[in-house]
Design a protein around this motif. Structure first.
Motif, PDB file in Angstrom:
ATOM      1  N   ALA A  37      58.595  69.121 -10.315  1.00  0.00           N
ATOM      2  CA  ALA A  37      59.998  68.835 -10.003  1.00  0.00           C
ATOM      3  C   ALA A  37      60.067  67.887  -8.819  1.00  0.00           C
ATOM      4  O   ALA A  37      59.261  67.987  -7.882  1.00  0.00           O
ATOM      5  CB  ALA A  37      60.730  70.122  -9.663  1.00  0.00           C
ATOM      6  N   ALA A  38      61.049  66.999  -8.856  1.00  0.00           N
ATOM      7  CA  ALA A  38      61.328  66.149  -7.693  1.00  0.00           C
ATOM      8  C   ALA A  38      62.376  66.865  -6.820  1.00  0.00           C
ATOM      9  O   ALA A  38      62.610  68.050  -6.977  1.00  0.00           O
ATOM     10  CB  ALA A  38      61.817  64.787  -8.173  1.00  0.00           C
ATOM     11  N   GLY A  39      62.967  66.137  -5.906  1.00  0.00           N
ATOM     12  CA  GLY A  39      63.987  66.722  -5.039  1.00  0.00           C
ATOM     13  C   GLY A  39      63.442  66.993  -3.654  1.00  0.00           C
ATOM     14  O   GLY A  39      62.244  66.866  -3.388  1.00  0.00           O
ATOM     15  N   ALA A  40      64.335  67.382  -2.764  1.00  0.00           N
ATOM     16  CA  ALA A  40      63.955  67.619  -1.369  1.00  0.00           C
ATOM     17  C   ALA A  40      63.130  68.898  -1.222  1.00  0.00           C
ATOM     18  O   ALA A  40      62.230  68.978  -0.386  1.00  0.00           O
ATOM     19  CB  ALA A  40      65.216  67.703  -0.505  1.00  0.00           C
ATOM     20  N   THR A  41      63.422  69.900  -2.041  1.00  0.00           N
ATOM     21  CA  THR A  41      62.819  71.225  -1.831  1.00  0.00           C
ATOM     22  C   THR A  41      61.291  71.234  -1.888  1.00  0.00           C
ATOM     23  O   THR A  41      60.657  71.818  -0.999  1.00  0.00           O
ATOM     24  CB  THR A  41      63.414  72.234  -2.844  1.00  0.00           C
ATOM     25  OG1 THR A  41      64.841  72.114  -2.809  1.00  0.00           O
ATOM     26  CG2 THR A  41      63.001  73.659  -2.515  1.00  0.00           C
ATOM     27  N   PRO A  42      60.654  70.607  -2.872  1.00  0.00           N
ATOM     28  CA  PRO A  42      59.182  70.713  -2.923  1.00  0.00           C
ATOM     29  C   PRO A  42      58.441  69.715  -2.031  1.00  0.00           C
ATOM     30  O   PRO A  42      57.212  69.648  -2.086  1.00  0.00           O
ATOM     31  CB  PRO A  42      58.846  70.447  -4.401  1.00  0.00           C
ATOM     32  CG  PRO A  42      60.090  70.009  -5.059  1.00  0.00           C
ATOM     33  CD  PRO A  42      61.189  69.924  -4.060  1.00  0.00           C
ATOM     34  N   LEU A  84      59.055  66.499 -14.617  1.00  0.00           N
ATOM     35  CA  LEU A  84      60.104  67.255 -15.300  1.00  0.00           C
ATOM     36  C   LEU A  84      61.196  66.342 -15.841  1.00  0.00           C
ATOM     37  O   LEU A  84      61.773  66.606 -16.905  1.00  0.00           O
ATOM     38  CB  LEU A  84      60.687  68.208 -14.247  1.00  0.00           C
ATOM     39  CG  LEU A  84      61.700  69.252 -14.546  1.00  0.00           C
ATOM     40  CD1 LEU A  84      61.252  70.167 -15.660  1.00  0.00           C
ATOM     41  CD2 LEU A  84      61.950  70.069 -13.284  1.00  0.00           C
ATOM     42  N   GLY A 135      62.657  73.179  -9.004  1.00  0.00           N
ATOM     43  CA  GLY A 135      63.677  73.406  -7.999  1.00  0.00           C
ATOM     44  C   GLY A 135      64.900  73.943  -8.723  1.00  0.00           C
ATOM     45  O   GLY A 135      64.837  74.294  -9.904  1.00  0.00           O
ATOM     46  N   ILE A 136      66.011  73.981  -8.028  1.00  0.00           N
ATOM     47  CA  ILE A 136      67.252  74.424  -8.670  1.00  0.00           C
ATOM     48  C   ILE A 136      68.413  73.617  -8.104  1.00  0.00           C
ATOM     49  O   ILE A 136      68.475  73.385  -6.888  1.00  0.00           O
ATOM     50  CB  ILE A 136      67.452  75.954  -8.492  1.00  0.00           C
ATOM     51  CG1 ILE A 136      68.688  76.443  -9.256  1.00  0.00           C
ATOM     52  CG2 ILE A 136      67.522  76.354  -7.016  1.00  0.00           C
ATOM     53  CD1 ILE A 136      68.782  77.973  -9.357  1.00  0.00           C
ATOM     54  N   GLY A 137      69.270  73.163  -8.993  1.00  0.00           N
ATOM     55  CA  GLY A 137      70.447  72.424  -8.534  1.00  0.00           C
ATOM     56  C   GLY A 137      71.510  73.383  -8.016  1.00  0.00           C
ATOM     57  O   GLY A 137      71.504  74.570  -8.362  1.00  0.00           O
ATOM     58  N   HIS A 170      71.202  74.041 -12.287  1.00  0.00           N
ATOM     59  CA  HIS A 170      70.417  73.271 -13.264  1.00  0.00           C
ATOM     60  C   HIS A 170      68.933  73.360 -12.925  1.00  0.00           C
ATOM     61  O   HIS A 170      68.546  73.575 -11.767  1.00  0.00           O
ATOM     62  CB  HIS A 170      70.898  71.818 -13.386  1.00  0.00           C
ATOM     63  CG  HIS A 170      70.578  70.890 -12.266  1.00  0.00           C
ATOM     64  ND1 HIS A 170      71.523  70.127 -11.632  1.00  0.00           N
ATOM     65  CD2 HIS A 170      69.403  70.558 -11.666  1.00  0.00           C
ATOM     66  CE1 HIS A 170      70.961  69.383 -10.713  1.00  0.00           C
ATOM     67  NE2 HIS A 170      69.662  69.621 -10.708  1.00  0.00           N
ATOM     68  N   PHE A 227      66.896  68.394 -15.350  1.00  0.00           N
ATOM     69  CA  PHE A 227      68.285  67.942 -15.454  1.00  0.00           C
ATOM     70  C   PHE A 227      68.963  68.658 -16.623  1.00  0.00           C
ATOM     71  O   PHE A 227      69.792  68.084 -17.317  1.00  0.00           O
ATOM     72  CB  PHE A 227      68.362  66.419 -15.600  1.00  0.00           C
ATOM     73  CG  PHE A 227      68.350  65.681 -14.290  1.00  0.00           C
ATOM     74  CD1 PHE A 227      69.199  66.034 -13.250  1.00  0.00           C
ATOM     75  CD2 PHE A 227      67.496  64.600 -14.095  1.00  0.00           C
ATOM     76  CE1 PHE A 227      69.204  65.337 -12.046  1.00  0.00           C
ATOM     77  CE2 PHE A 227      67.487  63.897 -12.898  1.00  0.00           C
ATOM     78  CZ  PHE A 227      68.347  64.267 -11.865  1.00  0.00           C
ATOM     79  N   THR A 268      76.155  67.192 -10.100  1.00  0.00           N
ATOM     80  CA  THR A 268      74.776  66.760  -9.851  1.00  0.00           C
ATOM     81  C   THR A 268      74.753  65.360  -9.247  1.00  0.00           C
ATOM     82  O   THR A 268      73.985  65.090  -8.315  1.00  0.00           O
ATOM     83  CB  THR A 268      73.975  66.820 -11.169  1.00  0.00           C
ATOM     84  OG1 THR A 268      73.875  68.195 -11.544  1.00  0.00           O
ATOM     85  CG2 THR A 268      72.595  66.210 -11.024  1.00  0.00           C
ATOM     86  N   PHE A 302      70.728  60.527  -1.764  1.00  0.00           N
ATOM     87  CA  PHE A 302      69.506  59.722  -1.819  1.00  0.00           C
ATOM     88  C   PHE A 302      69.773  58.234  -2.072  1.00  0.00           C
ATOM     89  O   PHE A 302      68.869  57.417  -2.000  1.00  0.00           O
ATOM     90  CB  PHE A 302      68.573  60.244  -2.922  1.00  0.00           C
ATOM     91  CG  PHE A 302      68.127  61.672  -2.697  1.00  0.00           C
ATOM     92  CD1 PHE A 302      67.332  62.005  -1.601  1.00  0.00           C
ATOM     93  CD2 PHE A 302      68.495  62.688  -3.570  1.00  0.00           C
ATOM     94  CE1 PHE A 302      66.921  63.312  -1.386  1.00  0.00           C
ATOM     95  CE2 PHE A 302      68.083  64.006  -3.361  1.00  0.00           C
ATOM     96  CZ  PHE A 302      67.300  64.313  -2.269  1.00  0.00           C
TER      97      PHE A 302
HETATM   98  C1  GLP Z   1      67.422  67.333  -8.952  1.00  0.00           C
HETATM   99  C2  GLP Z   1      66.247  67.428  -9.945  1.00  0.00           C
HETATM  100  C3  GLP Z   1      65.745  68.823 -10.031  1.00  0.00           C
HETATM  101  C4  GLP Z   1      65.723  69.408  -8.634  1.00  0.00           C
HETATM  102  C5  GLP Z   1      67.128  69.654  -8.187  1.00  0.00           C
HETATM  103  C6  GLP Z   1      67.260  70.174  -6.761  1.00  0.00           C
HETATM  104  O1  GLP Z   1      68.523  66.722  -9.476  1.00  0.00           O
HETATM  105  N1  GLP Z   1      66.510  66.952 -11.248  1.00  0.00           N
HETATM  106  O2  GLP Z   1      64.466  68.823 -10.630  1.00  0.00           O
HETATM  107  O3  GLP Z   1      65.044  70.629  -8.657  1.00  0.00           O
HETATM  108  O4  GLP Z   1      67.930  68.519  -8.405  1.00  0.00           O
HETATM  109  O5  GLP Z   1      66.977  69.186  -5.831  1.00  0.00           O
HETATM  110  P1  GLP Z   1      66.814  69.459  -4.274  1.00  0.00           P
HETATM  111  O6  GLP Z   1      65.505  70.151  -4.110  1.00  0.00           O
HETATM  112  O7  GLP Z   1      66.838  68.092  -3.633  1.00  0.00           O
HETATM  113  O8  GLP Z   1      67.964  70.303  -3.870  1.00  0.00           O
END
Ligand code: GLP
Length: 246
Positions: A35-40, A66, A132-134, A138, A141, A161, A168
């Protein structure tokens, strides 16, 4: 579904890194969904550090992203290609042929979804899916909607979303409207799932994921049906979970 709550984001990331490292030690040719996003981000940094220290070896690991925005190429700083390259692949000894991702620039996106779904099936599924989780619950996506979409598919991103991810991009209008995402079946067929949640913005989504009704209106809730799903959350994301999880 198991739930583990940590005091801080740092602790959550450390626990996640240990989990991923254990997976790769146990199966050096693991297939890992990312997963992308800030969390990981801190998890990926820690994996890079572990690789540099020689405590984990990515030589035989394969990864599947993902999801990806449609219309952003690998050189675009907000594409997930770019994100994984700079936040993980540049720091671990992964083979470039072992990195798989949907192509957000494909001329025929339907064919690209089919190609990507087939590639996931061809490796016999994913060993560990990192999610991660939106804020709207979500995963990938896979947006809230009337039904789960099983296979890799094109998604029209919800306004929620797009608003969450606008941070970003330079301007909110730059945020893409469309993405390619693994489907719920692609995710649920993984042997193990690790879902990360951090921060007060995720308390509602985490509640829905862990103890809400299982419904496509809260896609992460489907993980309650997975036999090896671990939720790692920091205290602030877990603030509204019932006492039994704390
Ligand atoms: C994004 C990605 C997800 C990610 C989620 C949370 O849109 N598609 O894979 O887990 O949103 O992102 P964040 O970790 O930046 O809150």
């Amino acid at each position: 579904m198991k739930v583990r709550i940590t005091d801080t984001y740092e602790d959550m990331s450390e626990a996640a890194a240990e989990f991923v490292i254990d997976q790769i030690r146990h199966k050096p040719n693991s297939v890992i969904g990312l997963a992308a996003g800030a969390t990981p981000l801190l998890l990926y940094q820690k994996l890079g550090e572990a690789c540099a220290a020689g405590t984990v070896n990515f030589a035989r690991v394969r990864t599947f992203s993902l999801d990806e925005y449609i219309g952003l190429g690998p050189e675009h700083p907000q594409s997930f290609h770019f994100y994984f390259q700079h936040n993980l692949f540049d720091h671990v000894n992964i083979h470039e042929d072992h990195v798989l991702a949907p192509d957000g620039m494909a001329a025929d996106v339907a064919a690209e979804c089919a190609r990507y779904g087939a590639a996931i099936e061809a490796v016999d599924g994913i060993d560990l899916m990192i999610l991660g989780i939106g804020p709207n619950a979500h995963i990938g996506f896979n947006e809230p909607g009337p039904s789960f979409v099983p296979e890799t598919h094109v998604v029209e991103l919800s306004e929620a979303t797009r608003a969450a991810n606008a941070r970003f991009f330079e301007t909110p209008e730059d945020t893409p409207y469309w993405a390619i995402s693994m489907g719920i079946r692609d995710i649920m067929f993984a042997q193990n799932i690790l879902l990360l949640a951090s921060g007060a913005g995720k308390t509602g989504a985490l509640m829905q994921a862990v103890c809400g009704d299982i419904t496509p209106e809260a896609p992460a809730s489907v993980l309650q049906l997975h036999r090896n799903a671990l939720v790692l959350a920091d205290r602030s994301a877990a603030a509204r979970l019932p006492e039994k999880y704390k």
